[in-house]
Design a protein around this motif. Structure first.
Motif, mmCIF file in Angstrom:
data_model
loop_
_atom_site.group_PDB
_atom_site.id
_atom_site.type_symbol
_atom_site.label_atom_id
_atom_site.label_comp_id
_atom_site.label_asym_id
_atom_site.label_seq_id
_atom_site.Cartn_x
_atom_site.Cartn_y
_atom_site.Cartn_z
ATOM 1 N N LEU A 3 0.499 4.160 -2.715
ATOM 2 C CA LEU A 3 -0.030 5.455 -2.271
ATOM 3 C C LEU A 3 0.885 6.611 -2.678
ATOM 4 C CD1 LEU A 3 -1.411 4.328 1.194
ATOM 5 C CD2 LEU A 3 -2.778 5.382 -0.628
ATOM 6 N N ALA A 4 2.180 6.376 -2.705
ATOM 7 C CA ALA A 4 3.113 7.440 -3.100
ATOM 8 C C ALA A 4 2.830 7.880 -4.539
ATOM 9 C CB ALA A 4 4.558 6.956 -2.951
ATOM 10 N N VAL A 5 2.668 6.917 -5.437
ATOM 11 C CA VAL A 5 2.351 7.248 -6.839
ATOM 12 C C VAL A 5 0.950 7.858 -6.925
ATOM 13 C CG1 VAL A 5 2.057 6.307 -9.169
ATOM 14 C CG2 VAL A 5 3.860 5.400 -7.685
ATOM 15 N N PRO A 22 0.832 -1.210 0.000
ATOM 16 C CA PRO A 22 0.000 0.000 0.000
ATOM 17 C C PRO A 22 0.867 1.261 0.000
ATOM 18 C CG PRO A 22 -0.834 -1.564 1.631
ATOM 19 C CD PRO A 22 0.456 -2.134 1.094
ATOM 20 N N GLN A 23 1.956 1.260 0.755
ATOM 21 C CA GLN A 23 2.800 2.458 0.858
ATOM 22 C C GLN A 23 3.372 2.865 -0.496
ATOM 23 O OE1 GLN A 23 2.621 0.034 3.186
ATOM 24 N NE2 GLN A 23 1.637 1.430 4.631
ATOM 25 N N LYS A 62 -5.850 -5.922 4.072
ATOM 26 C CA LYS A 62 -4.542 -5.290 3.845
ATOM 27 C C LYS A 62 -4.639 -3.934 3.154
ATOM 28 C CE LYS A 62 -1.421 -9.261 3.079
ATOM 29 N NZ LYS A 62 -0.121 -9.022 3.674
ATOM 30 N N TYR A 63 -5.613 -3.776 2.259
ATOM 31 C CA TYR A 63 -5.678 -2.552 1.455
ATOM 32 C C TYR A 63 -6.897 -1.692 1.813
ATOM 33 C CZ TYR A 63 -1.866 -4.570 -1.195
ATOM 34 O OH TYR A 63 -0.646 -5.090 -1.538
ATOM 35 N N ASP A 64 -8.098 -2.213 1.541
ATOM 36 C CA ASP A 64 -9.312 -1.387 1.679
ATOM 37 C C ASP A 64 -9.493 -0.901 3.115
ATOM 38 O OD1 ASP A 64 -9.311 -3.031 -0.585
ATOM 39 O OD2 ASP A 64 -11.492 -3.113 -0.701
ATOM 40 N N ARG A 65 -9.372 -1.827 4.068
ATOM 41 C CA ARG A 65 -9.670 -1.456 5.464
ATOM 42 C C ARG A 65 -8.521 -0.659 6.073
ATOM 43 N NH1 ARG A 65 -13.398 -6.206 6.216
ATOM 44 N NH2 ARG A 65 -15.146 -5.254 5.099
ATOM 45 N N ALA A 66 -7.295 -0.946 5.642
ATOM 46 C CA ALA A 66 -6.137 -0.233 6.200
ATOM 47 C C ALA A 66 -6.055 1.210 5.684
ATOM 48 C CB ALA A 66 -4.859 -0.990 5.866
ATOM 49 N N ARG A 118 -9.081 4.576 -0.402
ATOM 50 C CA ARG A 118 -8.004 4.557 -1.384
ATOM 51 C C ARG A 118 -7.994 3.286 -2.222
ATOM 52 N NH1 ARG A 118 -4.411 8.586 -0.529
ATOM 53 N NH2 ARG A 118 -4.382 8.545 -2.799
ATOM 54 N N PHE A 119 -8.474 2.187 -1.669
ATOM 55 C CA PHE A 119 -8.465 0.908 -2.411
ATOM 56 C C PHE A 119 -9.839 0.244 -2.307
ATOM 57 C CE2 PHE A 119 -4.110 1.499 -0.790
ATOM 58 C CZ PHE A 119 -3.399 1.479 -1.987
ATOM 59 N N LEU A 120 -10.300 -0.347 -3.425
ATOM 60 C CA LEU A 120 -11.515 -1.157 -3.417
ATOM 61 C C LEU A 120 -11.164 -2.480 -4.091
ATOM 62 C CD1 LEU A 120 -14.131 1.527 -4.575
ATOM 63 C CD2 LEU A 120 -13.758 0.716 -2.230
ATOM 64 N N THR A 121 -11.740 -3.556 -3.580
ATOM 65 C CA THR A 121 -11.367 -4.880 -4.081
ATOM 66 C C THR A 121 -12.578 -5.617 -4.655
ATOM 67 O OG1 THR A 121 -9.602 -4.957 -2.429
ATOM 68 C CG2 THR A 121 -10.255 -7.055 -3.406
ATOM 69 N N PHE A 122 -12.364 -6.279 -5.772
ATOM 70 C CA PHE A 122 -13.403 -7.106 -6.399
ATOM 71 C C PHE A 122 -13.124 -8.583 -6.103
ATOM 72 C CE2 PHE A 122 -15.721 -4.692 -10.012
ATOM 73 C CZ PHE A 122 -15.782 -3.536 -9.255
ATOM 74 N N THR A 123 -14.176 -9.379 -6.156
ATOM 75 C CA THR A 123 -14.024 -10.822 -5.988
ATOM 76 C C THR A 123 -14.003 -11.498 -7.370
ATOM 77 O OG1 THR A 123 -14.887 -12.789 -4.854
ATOM 78 C CG2 THR A 123 -16.503 -11.313 -5.830
#
Ligand SMILES: [Zn+2]
Length: 397
Positions: free
Chosen positions: A95-97, A91-92, A123-127, A131-136
């Protein structure tokens, strides 16, 4: 002043040089000996001197609807066989980009299923909320179980509970998945076993991001007439010409039947409806299916070589097009989708400027065909929709 050669012509002595003992200059009538040059070694530099814009940030904060932050840890013959995930970027570093490029949200389409999906969401959406959304994704390895249709619909509901925001369909469906998973006859995109899955997506307001087919050139022979010869020559497994593969048209028709059968489910047909070579066809389908949308991932090479047609299309279908790149962290092997600053700058330049004849990918040789592209300079009202609002509406953010 005339040189010796012109003088020789003038007095009718051309060609007499050798006889006269002079070093013979090449005669215009002599057959030239071409310099042998491997196609892969050819890197022509454009001599055009036209305006070059550098667009560091998008004009409006954007949602990149199509990225691959995680992938399945194991697949065989194009079919994912495990929920376990491999992560391509932290994520770090992402996020920089994202902060530099004005990317508000990245949608990670390949989030997998079951425990892999739950892990990716954590790891991504909740943290990093917003900024991030995840598909199944479907668990095709269960296809042979008798009650698969129901199980798969239930898996969508569970994925929704676990935080998935949509369903991703890779081209696995239609081109790789077979009756015995990796062998047997190909399973069709509109196979009724998936009907409960499509309906569940509609019920839980999860858009379906569906990739079917591939560039049309991948369905024609890899020969000297193929406009993507070098790409196919480097990746022979990308060719769907021959064997038991359906045609591009058959794949699109099967997808269309699915959209017609599930009008309450929203479909984002990836890579510009998987037919960016024929925007008229894409437009006709958008007219026919109100639940159809398109993303522009990895297709600015196509859109940018038909700038007049593209600009009209973006105007007419401005509520149905989603910004997307197919960005893959560290995906250097495929420069047209490598997640980095340059990739996004090219997309912004295409959408926001009138620049002419520039590279559609950060690569020495255009990787998806040897041509360059032109910007379409969209007005702000359309840019806002394409960059953000259309995706936000579908994703309910
Ligand atoms: Zn993709």
């Amino acid at each position: 002043m005339i040189n010796r050669r012109q003088w020789l012509y003038g007095v009718g002595l051309a060609g007499a040089g050798t006889q006269l003992g002079w070093a013979s200059p090449a005669s215009p009538d002599a057959k030239p000996t071409p310099i042998p040059l491997e196609l892969s070694q050819y890197e022509p530099k454009s001599m055009l001197q036209v305006h070059e814009s550098k667009v560091d940030r998008s004009k409006f904060p954007l949602i990149d609807f199509h990225t691959h932050i995680s992938v399945a840890a194991k697949s065989e013959k194009g079919v994912e066989l495990t929920p376990d995930r491999q992560y391509l970027g932290t994520p770090q570093e992402l996020l920089a980009v994202m902060d530099r490029k004005n990317i508000q949200t990245m949608v990670n389409l390949t989030g997998g299923y079951e425990k892999g999906l739950a892990e990716a969401v954590t790891k991504y959406d909740r943290a990093h909320p917003g900024r991030f959304l995840t598909f199944t994704e479907p668990s095709y390895s269960r296809l042979k179980e008798a009650n698969y249709p129901k199980l798969q619909a239930q898996a969508i509901e569970q994925a929704h509970t676990d935080g998935a925001r949509g369903l991703k369909i890779l081209k696995t469906l239609g081109l790789y998945l077979r009756e015995n998973i990796t062998s047997g006859t190909l399973v069709k995109i509109d196979d009724p076993r998936f009907d409960p899955m499509w309906d569940a997506c509609g019920q839980f307001n999860m858009p379906v991001a569906i990739h079917i087919s591939d560039p049309v050139a991948f369905f024609t022979p890899t020969d000297r007439f193929n406009e993507r010869f070098e790409e196919l020559n480097n990746h022979p497994d990308w060719s769907f010409y021959g064997a038991d593969f359906p045609s591009n048209a058959a794949l699109i028709e099967a997808r269309n039947r699915v959209m017609a059968r599930h009008p309450k489910t929203q479909f984002v047909t990836l890579h510009f409806g998987n037919f960016s070579e024929n925007l008229q066809n894409v437009g006709e389908n958008l007219d026919r299916y109100p639940n159809m949308h398109v993303d522009m991932a990895a297709r600015i090479g196509e859109l940018g070589r038909q700038p007049y047609t593209s600009k009209k299309f973006f105007d007419k279908y401005q509520d149905r097009i989603l910004f997307a790149t197919d960005a893959t962290p560290h995906g250097d092997e495929f420069p047209q989708q490598v997640f980095n600053d340059q990739l996004y700058e090219i997309y912004y330049r295409f959408l926001e400027t009138e620049d002419e004849y520039f590279d559609y990918a950060p690569a020495k040789i255009p990787p998806q065909g040897r041509w360059r592209i032109y910007g379409i300079n969209l007005p702000d009202a359309i840019l806002r929709k394409v960059y953000h609002d259309n995706a936000a509406r579908l994703l309910r953010v």
